[in-house]
Design an enzyme around this catalytic site. Sequence first.
Site, short mmCIF file in Angstrom:
data_model
loop_
_atom_site.label_atom_id
_atom_site.label_comp_id
_atom_site.label_asym_id
_atom_site.label_seq_id
_atom_site.Cartn_x
_atom_site.Cartn_y
_atom_site.Cartn_z
N GLY A 79 0.69 -1.11 0.13
CA GLY A 79 -0.17 -0.03 -0.11
C GLY A 79 0.92 1.29 0.12
O GLY A 79 0.68 2.03 -0.84
N THR A 107 3.20 -6.21 5.82
CA THR A 107 3.97 -6.03 6.69
C THR A 107 4.25 -7.06 7.54
O THR A 107 5.31 -7.01 8.48
CB THR A 107 3.43 -4.86 7.63
OG1 THR A 107 1.96 -5.56 8.07
CG2 THR A 107 3.11 -3.52 6.77
N LYS A 114 6.51 0.97 18.88
CA LYS A 114 6.60 2.30 18.43
C LYS A 114 6.04 2.41 16.84
O LYS A 114 5.46 3.49 16.46
CB LYS A 114 7.87 3.14 18.50
CG LYS A 114 8.15 3.60 19.89
CD LYS A 114 9.59 4.40 19.90
CE LYS A 114 9.53 5.08 21.38
NZ LYS A 114 10.72 5.77 21.21
N GLU A 162 7.39 2.93 8.67
CA GLU A 162 7.97 4.16 7.69
C GLU A 162 9.25 4.60 7.98
O GLU A 162 9.90 5.04 7.16
CB GLU A 162 6.80 4.98 7.84
CG GLU A 162 5.49 4.63 7.06
CD GLU A 162 4.21 5.45 7.56
OE1 GLU A 162 4.17 6.36 7.00
OE2 GLU A 162 3.67 5.31 8.76
MO1 MOS Z 1 1.50 5.23 5.27
S1 MOS Z 1 2.27 6.59 4.09
O1 MOS Z 1 0.83 6.03 6.62
O2 MOS Z 1 0.20 4.32 4.44
#
Ligand code: MOS
Length: 704
Positions: free
Chosen positions: A238, A467, A662, A666
């Site tokens: 995504g 993920t 946390k 990203e």
């Molecule tokens: Mo992310 S850019 O918060 O999917």
Amino acid sequence: MIQTTRPMIGAPISRLDGTKKVTGSATYAFEYQFENVVYAFPVQSTIAKGRVVSIDATKARAVSGFLGLITHENAPKIAPVGLLGPNNDMAVLQSDRVAYRGQFIAVVVAETLENARRAAELLAIQYEALPPDAELRGDRTDLVNPQMLMPGMPADTEHGNVEAALSSSPIQLDQTYTTPAYHHNAMEPHATLAIWTDDSLTVYDSNQGPHAVQYMAATAFNLPPERVRVISSFVGGGFGSKGGNPHFLLTIMAAQLVKGRPVKMALTRQQMFAVTGYRTPTIQHLRLGAEQDGRLIAISHEVVEQTGTIHDFVEPTATATRMMYAAPHRRTAHRLARLDVPIPSWMRAPGECPGMFALESAIDETAEACGIDPIEFRIKNDPEVDPESGLPFSSRNLVACLRQGAEAFGWQQHSRQPGAWREGRWLIGTGVAASTFPVVFFPSTASIRAERAHHYRVLIGATDIGTGAWTALAQIAADALEVPLEQIQLEIGDTNLPMAGIAGGSAGTASWGSAIMDAAQKFRAKLYGELGGELPEGGLEVRGGMERSPYAGQYSMHSFGAQFAEVRVHMDTGEIRVPRMLGVFAAGRIINAKTARSQFLGGMTMGLSMALHEQSVMDPRFGEYVNHDLAEYHIATNADVGTVDIQWIDEVDPYINPVGAKGIGEIGIVGTAATIANAVYHATGIRVRDLPLSPDKLLASLPR
Ligand code: MOS
């Protein structure tokens, strides 16, 4: 063999969905099989500004299997929707106006995908076209102040007397850094399968949050949410681009047109470059003032970026600068150019990613001007409390990451002389930069259901966008229920499950995990308290959840990291090789050592790709991103990636959330590009402030 002993949290468990994925039995939205399925193919504007005058469908209707055409003239009226409030880009087919090239102006429905596409090509479309204004420049006089970046986050901040402090600083830096537009290019293209029966709507969709899509679909089509079911069991990436895009509304319109028959739509890679968001290009003016000893006096970070004309998307580019370093005088500002271009959106570390390229390059330049090692410079300016809010950090271990990284990487403090390290025709250098990302939390609920002994269904409307959530959440549930992992049956990706927040903001594991922990605790209290350990007839289901972090507003919550890179720059070709990188992160509790490593590694690889290759090239004459496919939009391949070493600090943070995590999705991309640019400077003495670091930007200045 999967590990079965507690604690499961932290263990490097292989993906529980891995076998399904590699054998092709994991079903993605477009792959669901139905009788009587039909296909929808969207039609995009070939002008960037103006209006649709007429659409002649005579030839299209003659295509065999043609079932229907929806344009602004016959589309149902839909209410404005968006993930964070109404977004006019989602008002698909609601007017004849064209606001960007590639905008949806129609959708064709036919018995086969090929026939739908052929009919779409045969539409004769008349436009009234105006010349587009599609060029982002810092000197535009029509820049607007967006006031807010997001609710509660102002566009501008100012502390102290920045101008006076800058002009009286012994060391002054004044530079502009630029980043191009980037497109996410998730492996699975955006796809939707919608079935509209008499009283309900079912949507199989590739997205980052089924409940968010349910809410948007229900609002747009004025349906009660309980009559809209969204299923998103597997999602092939995504990166921020699947938070709700106009195509799913278009698919639902098509489903309404052929009521009862399932409608499939998958965007092509080329279509995605206009309609699924992208990261805005940025122009960032950095001014830093420092004492000769390296203490920062002032930081000013002023950003110009673009949006479209129908929706203000604001990349929060300078927000990391607000809390990174301890300068007493600070300013950040964001200005927008509203252009005739596709609407930008979130992309992995929106804000932090481009912003930290500029800040961490500027820090490297300022450290050098002070004659101080860049690691020592950062340590010297590490703040005691959050400079912006004045709140204590729930934990801040940037210094520990820098120190551990320096040790592990073999950082050479004493040879920072640029251009001094050579092997044959290769110039070699090393660079460092910091990473950061805020700790975010989305309200979530979960249920634990047991119908028989030693079998626990964990129900939550989460979604795994690649993920590792399928695995990490099962691990959290196993520990919370104090049972072995194989007794957990996780169910996610369906709005029939308890409402959960999106897979975004690196908040998934923490938010969903906290809800699961709460549900598990309540389940155990009920089962072993009131029920004396006996499962009742018909089983037991207990719901729990969490609205927000218990310490929200009391602490400044961020993850941190330090990244290192070694680069080799060829003197004759200007090509850059990155034989090794190291990332050391402090991101709270690591739930799964294997999938976590993948997240950091993936983020850094995406950052390397940004540094060296990626850029979406706008042709301002047409308002089009011209390199709109993977032949021309270059993404790092395996051959571009050398050794990437991932480490983390055992960080215990009792304030962030019950899971103690946390968020790691990203931060890996944040700072990587600066690390590599800083290393290229060390190798060559050439400072590139405009990404990507393509050979043409080095060649003229390299030694002959
Ligand atoms: Mo992310 S850019 O918060 O999917």
